[in-house]
Design a protein around this motif. Structure first.
Motif, PDB file in Angstrom:
ATOM      1  N   SER A  73       0.856  -1.195   0.000  1.00 38.65           N
ATOM      2  CA  SER A  73       0.000   0.000   0.000  1.00 38.65           C
ATOM      3  C   SER A  73       0.891   1.244   0.000  1.00 38.65           C
ATOM      4  N   MET A  74       0.434   2.264  -0.726  1.00 44.60           N
ATOM      5  CA  MET A  74       1.232   3.473  -0.909  1.00 44.60           C
ATOM      6  C   MET A  74       0.497   4.682  -0.364  1.00 44.60           C
ATOM      7  N   TYR A  75       1.282   5.622   0.166  1.00 41.09           N
ATOM      8  CA  TYR A  75       0.745   6.858   0.731  1.00 41.09           C
ATOM      9  C   TYR A  75       1.528   8.013   0.128  1.00 41.09           C
ATOM     10  N   PHE A  76       0.849   8.808  -0.710  1.00 38.60           N
ATOM     11  CA  PHE A  76       1.469   9.952  -1.365  1.00 38.60           C
ATOM     12  C   PHE A  76       1.145  11.188  -0.550  1.00 38.60           C
ATOM     13  N   ASN A  77       2.155  11.802   0.055  1.00 39.04           N
ATOM     14  CA  ASN A  77       1.974  12.940   0.968  1.00 39.04           C
ATOM     15  C   ASN A  77       0.921  12.632   2.031  1.00 39.04           C
ATOM     16  N   ASP A  78       1.041  11.471   2.630  1.00 33.40           N
ATOM     17  CA  ASP A  78       0.191  10.981   3.728  1.00 33.40           C
ATOM     18  C   ASP A  78      -1.263  10.705   3.326  1.00 33.40           C
ATOM     19  N   HIS A  79      -1.528  10.542   2.033  1.00 32.53           N
ATOM     20  CA  HIS A  79      -2.853  10.150   1.562  1.00 32.53           C
ATOM     21  C   HIS A  79      -2.721   8.837   0.808  1.00 32.53           C
ATOM     22  N   ALA A  80      -3.602   7.883   1.109  1.00 36.82           N
ATOM     23  CA  ALA A  80      -3.543   6.579   0.453  1.00 36.82           C
ATOM     24  C   ALA A  80      -3.856   6.735  -1.036  1.00 36.82           C
ATOM     25  N   VAL A  81      -3.033   6.091  -1.879  1.00 37.93           N
ATOM     26  CA  VAL A  81      -3.240   6.163  -3.325  1.00 37.93           C
ATOM     27  C   VAL A  81      -3.090   4.766  -3.926  1.00 37.93           C
ATOM     28  N   THR A  82      -3.716   4.592  -5.081  1.00 43.57           N
ATOM     29  CA  THR A  82      -3.550   3.357  -5.843  1.00 43.57           C
ATOM     30  C   THR A  82      -2.436   3.576  -6.870  1.00 43.57           C
ATOM     31  N   GLU A  83      -2.090   2.502  -7.603  1.00 41.35           N
ATOM     32  CA  GLU A  83      -1.038   2.631  -8.612  1.00 41.35           C
ATOM     33  C   GLU A  83      -1.434   3.611  -9.712  1.00 41.35           C
ATOM     34  N   ALA A  84      -2.691   3.567 -10.145  1.00 34.46           N
ATOM     35  CA  ALA A  84      -3.151   4.462 -11.213  1.00 34.46           C
ATOM     36  C   ALA A  84      -3.131   5.916 -10.742  1.00 34.46           C
ATOM     37  N   GLU A  85      -3.584   6.158  -9.514  1.00 32.26           N
ATOM     38  CA  GLU A  85      -3.560   7.519  -8.977  1.00 32.26           C
ATOM     39  C   GLU A  85      -2.126   8.022  -8.841  1.00 32.26           C
ATOM     40  N   LEU A  86      -1.224   7.128  -8.418  1.00 40.21           N
ATOM     41  CA  LEU A  86       0.174   7.517  -8.267  1.00 40.21           C
ATOM     42  C   LEU A  86       0.772   7.907  -9.619  1.00 40.21           C
TER      43      LEU A  86
END
Length: 140
Positions: A73-86
């Motif tokens: 699981s990934m968190y971009f600037n402390d918000h959970a994101v999916t691979e497509a969103e990333l």
């Protein structure tokens, strides 16, 4: 060649043959005479001068933070994101000028293939500045 004149043939000769020593010293002298002028040869170059009055103030761009958990699981600037969103976020940030730095923080147990996929997506989106964040080793 060392030659002995006398009747004591067969015994050790106590004279030192200095001819090979002189030959070696002359060769070394010639080598040093040739290479010494090359050591002091200088190359002149024109260095640029810094003029702080004409320098544009650099924009300080805050870095982008990407945390990767052990389960992927990934968190971009402390918000959970999916691979497509990333991928879409990376593409948007790659177009900015100056481009922000992406700082990747992955858990110790995260599989490398997950991080490799993220690096590939980052490269494909056009991001150039990528850094890996670690924690300090415990002191003691």
């Amino acid at each position: 060649m060392a030659m002995s004149t006398g009747g004591n043939s067969g015994g050790p000769m106590s004279e030192i043959n200095v001819t090979p020593l002189v030959d070696v010293m002359l060769v070394l002298l010639i080598i040093f005479m040739i290479t010494a002028p090359l050591m002091s040869h200088s190359i002149t170059i024109d260095l640029p001068t810094a003029n702080p009055k004409t320098k544009e103030p650099e924009m300080v761009v805050p870095p982008l933070d990407l945390a990767v958990k052990q389960d992927g699981s990934m968190y971009f600037n402390d918000h959970a994101v999916t691979e497509a969103e990333l991928r879409s976020l990376l593409a948007v940030n790659a177009q900015k000028s100056p481009q922000p730095e992406l700082q990747i923080r992955a858990d110790k147990g995260t599989e490398f293939k997950i991080v490799k996929k993220i690096i590939g997506d980052t490269k494909d989106s056009g991001m150039v500045h990528v850094a890996f964040m670690t924690t300090d080793a415990p002191k003691g």
